[in-house]
Design a protein around this motif. Sequence first.
Motif, PDB file in Angstrom:
ATOM      1  N   VAL A   1      70.484  57.422  95.625  1.00 50.05           N
ATOM      2  CA  VAL A   1      69.684  58.634  95.401  1.00 50.05           C
ATOM      3  C   VAL A   1      68.286  58.465  95.987  1.00 50.05           C
ATOM      4  O   VAL A   1      67.776  59.344  96.703  1.00 50.05           O
ATOM      5  CB  VAL A   1      69.623  58.953  93.893  1.00 50.05           C
ATOM      6  N   TRP A   2      67.663  57.294  95.752  1.00 49.02           N
ATOM      7  CA  TRP A   2      66.285  57.099  96.204  1.00 49.02           C
ATOM      8  C   TRP A   2      66.223  56.801  97.687  1.00 49.02           C
ATOM      9  O   TRP A   2      65.283  57.230  98.371  1.00 49.02           O
ATOM     10  CB  TRP A   2      65.628  55.987  95.391  1.00 49.02           C
TER      11      TRP A   2
ATOM     12  N   PHE B   1      63.989  58.820 100.375  1.00 49.31           N
ATOM     13  CA  PHE B   1      62.898  58.101 101.023  1.00 49.31           C
ATOM     14  C   PHE B   1      63.061  58.053 102.541  1.00 49.31           C
ATOM     15  O   PHE B   1      62.070  58.146 103.275  1.00 49.31           O
ATOM     16  CB  PHE B   1      62.813  56.687 100.449  1.00 49.31           C
ATOM     17  N   GLN B   2      64.325  57.918 103.027  1.00 50.33           N
ATOM     18  CA  GLN B   2      64.512  57.710 104.455  1.00 50.33           C
ATOM     19  C   GLN B   2      64.044  58.909 105.271  1.00 50.33           C
ATOM     20  O   GLN B   2      63.399  58.750 106.312  1.00 50.33           O
ATOM     21  CB  GLN B   2      65.976  57.381 104.769  1.00 50.33           C
ATOM     22  N   GLN B   3      64.332  60.115 104.798  1.00 46.24           N
ATOM     23  CA  GLN B   3      63.926  61.286 105.571  1.00 46.24           C
ATOM     24  C   GLN B   3      62.415  61.512 105.474  1.00 46.24           C
ATOM     25  O   GLN B   3      61.770  61.919 106.457  1.00 46.24           O
ATOM     26  CB  GLN B   3      64.688  62.523 105.082  1.00 46.24           C
ATOM     27  N   ALA B   4      61.847  61.236 104.305  1.00 46.12           N
ATOM     28  CA  ALA B   4      60.398  61.389 104.147  1.00 46.12           C
ATOM     29  C   ALA B   4      59.659  60.374 105.007  1.00 46.12           C
ATOM     30  O   ALA B   4      58.677  60.704 105.698  1.00 46.12           O
ATOM     31  CB  ALA B   4      60.012  61.244 102.681  1.00 46.12           C
TER      32      ALA B   4
ATOM     33  N   CYS C   1      74.219  60.444 103.179  1.00 48.43           N
ATOM     34  CA  CYS C   1      73.231  61.293 102.520  1.00 48.43           C
ATOM     35  C   CYS C   1      73.439  62.720 103.005  1.00 48.43           C
ATOM     36  O   CYS C   1      73.139  63.037 104.167  1.00 48.43           O
ATOM     37  CB  CYS C   1      71.815  60.808 102.855  1.00 48.43           C
ATOM     38  N   ALA C   2      73.994  63.532 102.144  1.00 50.49           N
ATOM     39  CA  ALA C   2      74.298  64.906 102.523  1.00 50.49           C
ATOM     40  C   ALA C   2      73.056  65.768 102.421  1.00 50.49           C
ATOM     41  O   ALA C   2      72.308  65.697 101.436  1.00 50.49           O
ATOM     42  CB  ALA C   2      75.395  65.467 101.632  1.00 50.49           C
ATOM     43  N   MET C   3      72.832  66.551 103.456  1.00 50.05           N
ATOM     44  CA  MET C   3      71.692  67.457 103.462  1.00 50.05           C
ATOM     45  C   MET C   3      71.996  68.665 102.594  1.00 50.05           C
ATOM     46  O   MET C   3      72.707  69.577 102.996  1.00 50.05           O
ATOM     47  CB  MET C   3      71.379  67.895 104.893  1.00 50.05           C
TER      48      MET C   3
END
Length: 844
Positions: free
Chosen positions: A642-643, A647-650, A734-736
């Motif tokens: 979840v984290w 975090f990866q996209q941010a 990680c589903a958008m």
Amino acid sequence: MCWFSPALSMLLLSVVSRQMSPAQATVCSRWGAPSTEGLYQDGDVIIGGLFNLHYIPSAIDLGFTKPPHYEPCSGLDLEPLKYMYAMAFAVEEINHNSTLLPGVKLGYRIFDYCGRYPWALKEALSMVGGHTQSCDHPISLLIGASSSTTGTILSRILGPLSVPVISYLASCPCLSDRHQFPNFFRTIPSDIYQARAIAQLALRFHWTWIGAVLVNSDYGRLAIQEFQKETEGKGVCLEFIETVYRETIVNDARRVALTIQASTARVILIFCWYTDVKKLFVELAKRNVTGRQFIASEAWSTSDDLLKDPAVSEMASGVLGVAIRSAAIPGFENYLRSRRPDNEYLKELWETEFGCSPGEIPKASLPPCKGTESLEEVQHPFTDTSQLRVPHNVYLAVYAAAHALHSLLSCPNTHSPRTNITTCSSPKHIKPIELLQHLNKVNFTTPQGEGFYFQGADIPAKYDLVNWQKTPEGSLKLVLVGHVDGFDIHLNESAIQWSSGSNQVPVSVCSESCPPGTRMANRKGEPVCCFDCIPCAEGEISNKTGSPHCERCPSEFWSNANRTACIPRQLDFLSFNETLGITLTTAAVSGAMVTTAVFVVFLYYRQTPMVRANNSELSFLLLLSLKLCFLCSLVFIGRPSVWSCRFQQAAFGISFVLCVSCLLVKTIVVLAVFRSARPGAEGLIKWFGPGQQRGSVCLFTCIQVIICSIWLSLSPPVPQQDLGFQGSKVTLECAMASVVGFSLVLGYIGLLSCSCLLLAFLARKLPDNFNEAKLITFSMLIFCAVWVAFVPSYVSSPGKYVVAVEIFAILASSYGLLLCIFAPKCFIILFRPEKNTKKHLMAR
């Protein structure tokens, strides 16, 4: 089918009506009687019997196109003789029964019709009209018809008179039609049931490729039609259907033998009379055709002529057949052995068995009998009661008639309220139509304890399943291996001896059954039983032998290597342990290390013109942001959580905006510096001092931070299994949840990049020997090219390769910026220090 015209039928009925009229009561005449032989017993109620006791000596015309023949028949048939005495025995047994027809003596009139339809008709009409010599009462019921054709004729003629006909051997399904044959009954099941039983045997033993031989009559045609109907859509095919004719049986037997020899079917159904089968077996023996499993209909499955014939024993070994049910009749054997030659039929038996002529006037060709001859101690087919099949049918027919008469003649306890007269019938005045009504309702228990009733014209279907097995002496014996009760088959498979001589069930298929993991594919232009086996596709399975199609696994499962079972799909994600993950990790770490090295070089040479001339503060900030870009790619590798998804996209969005913002501000500063050198533009540079530059970078970055915060708070990416990709593995990604949020992040980066590219392109030709705008232009061209190519690659990539594509785009664009902007500077600083001077940098 009835082969005589309605006009003739009416003529015959008129003759019978005249014979039965009161005016003719004292003058009894027998119409066209072929013989005077018969078996008689007087009684209060008379029932008739017709049996085919003799062979036909030659082929004669059986139709009415010529006058019927009355030549005497020859060759006593012992089996029908046993049928006749089964009727006589049943009548005698009933007459000794104090509870069945009490006070009423049952009598009979039995005649031989020699297998000739006209004779059967004449005998029946004579019995219905009253006997010739003694002017007895007409019969109330007829037990007869040893063939379906005879049964059809008798039922058609006697139907208008409502005289019941009970057959013991007519099995044609057509006779079950109550509209056409309302007065017909039988104690043998319809052929439909034996065809169904044989079809069930074929399905039970998985025989899908079968040959069929049938006699050209309703018996053969209707049986094979019912067999095909029962097996339709169940994977059973007939390789051939051969028809034989009685008139041309010798030539037909040769033709059929050649067909069987050439066929690949190993199971052959035969719906023929035993004489036809005998000739066929002889032809097969001549050609040494072996390895065939024959399935017999009841017409020949219990034939002693075949069982005891050495010429066909090799071919007939292992025959599996449906037979008329066998049942014991207590006391019947002693009854047969106690017979004496008191009629013409038994006299013929004595002449054949003992070689003497009984009676007061012996035949000239034989010596007179001594009178001591007896069947008591003789082993003879006539006295063999080990398997009573048709005799038991006759026995049941007599009991059915007796129970119907008992119901008709039993006076009820109640009386008519008006006339006070009982409503029961008198034995002397039985009306056939009333007897017919009671026969329809008959339901009783036989002396052997079995329930009996009629279902329309039929009785519940019961058969024996028999097997022809070899004895140690080499002869064949009949072995009971099961029975059929309605639609249920009870079979002792271990007791069967097949044609191969073993207990192994023979295989008869056009194509071997497809193993699990494959499916059947029909061959074009061939029967459905002939097919190829095609392996199931990935994600599909077949876990049964002979599966017509493969089944797709549920979305969470995938087929195993053998395509026989669905197994859970393995979780798949871009990990640090696999080759692709290691490669990308190495590239990211290497990029971060190179960026650190450049940072150290710039820090060490921070006082040189090359570093100071290119806005050292923004250069150090740019190097820091590039290092963050390299390192943020590592967040995409590993099991999504979840984290990590948030975090990866941010991290990706903010680090790249920081990087591009530095380049954009550097480009703006370059333009401002050169523009401020023009007259009247001296104040422009004050708007782009160090504070304004830091503030601009912070502002651009904060906008991305706000976009990411809103996106991640409202609809953040979440770890999810991607079941859409068909494979043995299910991708954990990680589903958008919100494509809009991701699009805004990328769009903002693209906006800054395009602005930077445009401004750098405009500043590329400004004076200076080392104009940084050129480097920014090249770097932004690479940056934009990478991310333009990223979009279609990202959309079309399957599974975990989506993540790999994004990491590759991050690394490629980061390396492009690092190398295009800092590689030339580091080269001059380290390898061309003579050019690292203010004079050289300011010169054109």
